[in-house]
Design an enzyme around this catalytic site. Structure first.
Site: not given
Ligand code: NDP
Length: 482
Positions: A150, A226, A230, A248, A461
Site C-alpha cells: 500500500n 501486512g 499472514t 504490524e 515501530e
Molecule cells: P499480506 O499479508 O498479504 O502481505 C504482506 C507482505 O508479506 C508481502 O510482502 C507479501 O508478499 C508477504 N507475504 C505473504 N505471505 C507470506 C508468507 N507466508 N510468509 C512471508 N511473507 C509473506 O498483506 P498485503 O500486502 O495485502 O497488505 C495489506 C495488509 O497490510 C492489510 O491488512 C493492512 O492493514 C496491513 N498493513 C498494516 C500496516 C501497519 O502498520 N499495521 C501498514 C500497512 C498495511 P506478496 O505480496 O509478494 O505476496
C-alpha cells in the site's frame, strides 16, 4: 519487457531458476515489467551475503553507518520525481500523493534514522556505592524485513533504515504486487557504493520467497507489516524459535465524531481518512460513528463531498483517487460491497466499479463508497476491507461510542473529534488502540511509538522503539573496590 532483478551481495542478479512473474500497472490492468519469482536458493544466497557482511557493518561506528543512511536519503531526494512516477505507476496511487507523501517519507525514514543512531544512548544504574550496572544495546545479526504494497517504498524503508542504523544487515522482501521502487532503491545502493551484503532485496511471492525467508534458520529476527492472517503464519514459524519479531498488522479503525466537534475540520479530514490512497492505508478510518445531534447534517455533507471526489488516472493533476492496486484486491473490495448490501446496508455513495475508458478501460477503479444502516456485529463492520469503503452509524452517548469503537478484534488507530479537552482525554484512555488522533489524522512524528493492539499486531515501530527492537540489550553489573 523490462526485468527487475534481485539485489544480492551488492549486485543485481537474476533469480537462480530464471523464473519471472508479471508486474501489472493498476491504472491500465496491463503487464509492464517482470519480477523475479525467487525461491529458496535466492533467499539462501541473500541470507549468506547478509551474514558475511554483519561483522564489518556492525563494527562500524554509529557515525559511519549514519553517513551511509544519509547518502541514501539524499539520493532518494535527488531522484524524488522519478521515484514518485515509478511508485504511482506501480501502485495506482495518484502521482501527487507519491510526490508529496510516499517518496518524501522514504527519504525522511533514512534521514531520521541517520540522525537517531547518533543520539541513541543506553542506560546505566548505580545500585550502591561500588556497584554499577550499564546496558549495552548490540546489533543482533540478519534482519528479515517484509512489507506490503500500500505504501511500498515508505513502509519498506521504515524497517530497513532502523535495522541498518542499529548495525544489523538486512534481507528484505517487498510485496510482489509493487516491487518497482524497491528495485530502484537497490540501484541507489549500488550507485552510492553501499558495502556488499549489507542490504539484500529479494523479489517474489509471499507464500514462496517470503515463507523461505522467515523459515531460514540463519535469520535472527523478523520485522513484518501486512495482513493479520499472514502475521499469524509468520508467528507460528518464528515464535517456537524464540527469535524477535515485530508484527504490524491489519486494522478496522473507528472515527468518533462528537456533536461538539469543529464540523468543517472533521468533515474535511474524514474525507482524507476514508479515501486517501483509495482507502488502502492501514490507518484509514473505516467505521465512522457520528453523534446523533449532527448525524444527518454530517452524513449529508459527507455523501455530497464523496460523490464529487474525482477518481481518475493517477498521473492527472486533478485526480483525488487512483486505481486499486491489483485485480485480486479490486475483486475483494467489490465482494465486500456486495456483502454489505446482503447484510442490509444502504449504499449512499459509490458502491460500484468505474470504467475510465481509453487506455484506462481495463484499469481497476472503484468509486468511494459510503454504507449506512449496518450494526457493529456484521462482517462488513468486523472485517478489514482495506479499500475506499466506509460505514457510518449514529451514536448517543460517550459510553456507546467507546463500546462501538472497541467492538472489533483489531486495535490499530482511532480518531476522536471533539472540542472538549476532558472528553478527548477520557475517550482516548478507554480506546483499545495503539494510536489515537484527536482532531487530526495521520499527523506523524517519527519519534512516537507506532503499532497496534489485539489482532493489529505485536511490538512497536518508530523512534527508539525500533532501535530497541533491532538491538539486544545486555546488562553488565560491575562491583568495584570502594
Ligand atoms: P499480506 O499479508 O498479504 O502481505 C504482506 C507482505 O508479506 C508481502 O510482502 C507479501 O508478499 C508477504 N507475504 C505473504 N505471505 C507470506 C508468507 N507466508 N510468509 C512471508 N511473507 C509473506 O498483506 P498485503 O500486502 O495485502 O497488505 C495489506 C495488509 O497490510 C492489510 O491488512 C493492512 O492493514 C496491513 N498493513 C498494516 C500496516 C501497519 O502498520 N499495521 C501498514 C500497512 C498495511 P506478496 O505480496 O509478494 O505476496
Amino acid at each position: 519487457m523490462f526485468k527487475i532483478q534481485n539485489y544480492i551481495n551488492g549486485q543485481m542478479i537474476a533469480p537462480t531458476e530464471g523464473r519471472y512473474l508479471d508486474n501489472y500497472e493498476p491504472a491500465t490492468g496491463k503487464v509492464y515489467s517482470l519480477i523475479p519469482h525467487s525461491g529458496k536458493q535466492d533467499i539462501d544466497l541473500a541470507v549468506k551475503a547478509a551474514r558475511k557482511a554483519f561483522p564489518y557493518w556492525s563494527s562500524l561506528k554509529n557515525t559511519e553507518r549514519s553517513a551511509w543512511l544519509q547518502k541514501i536519503s539524499e539520493t532518494i531526494d535527488k531522484k524524488l520525481a522519478s521515484l514518485a512516477a515509478a511508485e504511482s505507476k506501480d501502485n495506482g496511487k495518484p502521482l501527487k500523493l507519491a510526490t508529496k507523501v510516499d517518496i518524501p517519507r522514504a527519504r525522511d525514514n533514512f534521514g531520521f534514522y541517520a540522525s537517531a543512531i547518533k543520539h541513541f544512548a543506553s542506560e546505566s544504574h548505580q545500585t550502591s556505592e561500588g556497584v554499577i550496572n550499564y546496558t549495552l544495546r548490540q546489533a543482533i545479526g540478519v534482519a528479515a524485513c517484509i512489507s506490503p504494497w500500500n505504501l511500498p517504498l515508505y513502509l519498506f524503508s521504515w524497517k530497513i533504515a532502523p535495522a541498518l542504523a542499529a548495525g544489523n544487515t538486512v534481507v528484505a522482501k517487498p510485496s510482489e504486487v509493487t516491487p518497482m521502487t524497491a528495485y530502484l532503491l537497490a540501484e541507489i545502493c549500488m550507485e552510492i557504493g553501499l558495502p556488499a551484503g549489507v542490504l539484500n532485496i529479494v523479489h517474489g511471492l509471499g507464500a514462496e520467497a517470503g515463507n523461505e525467508l522467515v523459515s531460514n534458520d540463519d535469520i535472527d529476527m523478523v520485522s513484518f507489516t501486512g495482513g493479520t492472517q499472514t502475521g499469524e503464519r509468520i508467528a507460528k514459524i518464528i515464535a517456537p524459535k524464540f527469535k524477535k519479531m515485530s508484527l504490524e498488522l491489519g486494522g478496522k479503525n473507528p472515527n468518533i465524531i462528537f456533536d461538539d466537534c469543529d464540523f468543517e475540520n472533521a468533515l474535511k479530514t474524514t474525507m482524507h481518512s476514508s479515501f486517501a490512497n483509495q482507502g488502502q492505508i492501514c490507518l484509514c478510518g473505516s467505521r465512522i460513528y457520528i453523534q446523533r445531534g449532527i448525524y444527518k447534517k454530517f452524513r449529508d455533507a459527507f455523501v455530497e463531498k464523496t460523490k464529487r471526489r474525482i477518481v481518475g488516472p493517477p498521473q492527472n493533476e486533478n485526480s483525488q483517487m487512483g486505481a486499486i492496486v491489483s485485480k485480486a484486491h479490486y475483486d475483494k473490495i467489490l465482494s465486500y460491497i456486495e456483502l454489505a448490501k446482503e447484510e442490509g446496508g444502504s449504499v449512499l455513495a459509490g458502491g460500484k466499479s468505474l470504467s475510465l475508458g481509453g487506455e484506462h478501460a481495463e484499469g481497476w477503479f472503484i468509486a468511494p463508497t459510503i454504507i449506512e444502516g449496518l450494526d457493529e456485529a456484521c462482517r462488513t463492520n468486523q472485517e478489514e476491507i482495506f479499500g475506499p469503503v466506509v460505514t457510518i452509524q449514529p451514536f448517543d452517548t460517550e459510553e456507546e461510542a467507546v463500546a462501538l469503537a472497541n467492538s472489533t478484534s483489531y486495535g490499530l488507530a482511532a480518531t476522536i473529534w471533539t472540542e472538549s479537552l476532558s472528553k478527548a482525554h477520557r475517550v482516548s484512555h478507554q480506546l483499545h488502540s495503539g494510536i489515537v488522533w484527536v482532531n487530526c489524522w495521520l499527523l506523524r512524528d517519527l519519534r512516537t511509538p507506532f503499532g497496534g493492539v489485539k489482532n493489529s499486531g505485536v511490538g512497536r515501530e518508530g523512534g527508539w522503539e525500533a532501535l530497541h527492537f533491532f538491538t539486544e540489550p545486555k546488562n553488565i553489573c560491575i562491583k568495584f573496590d570502594e
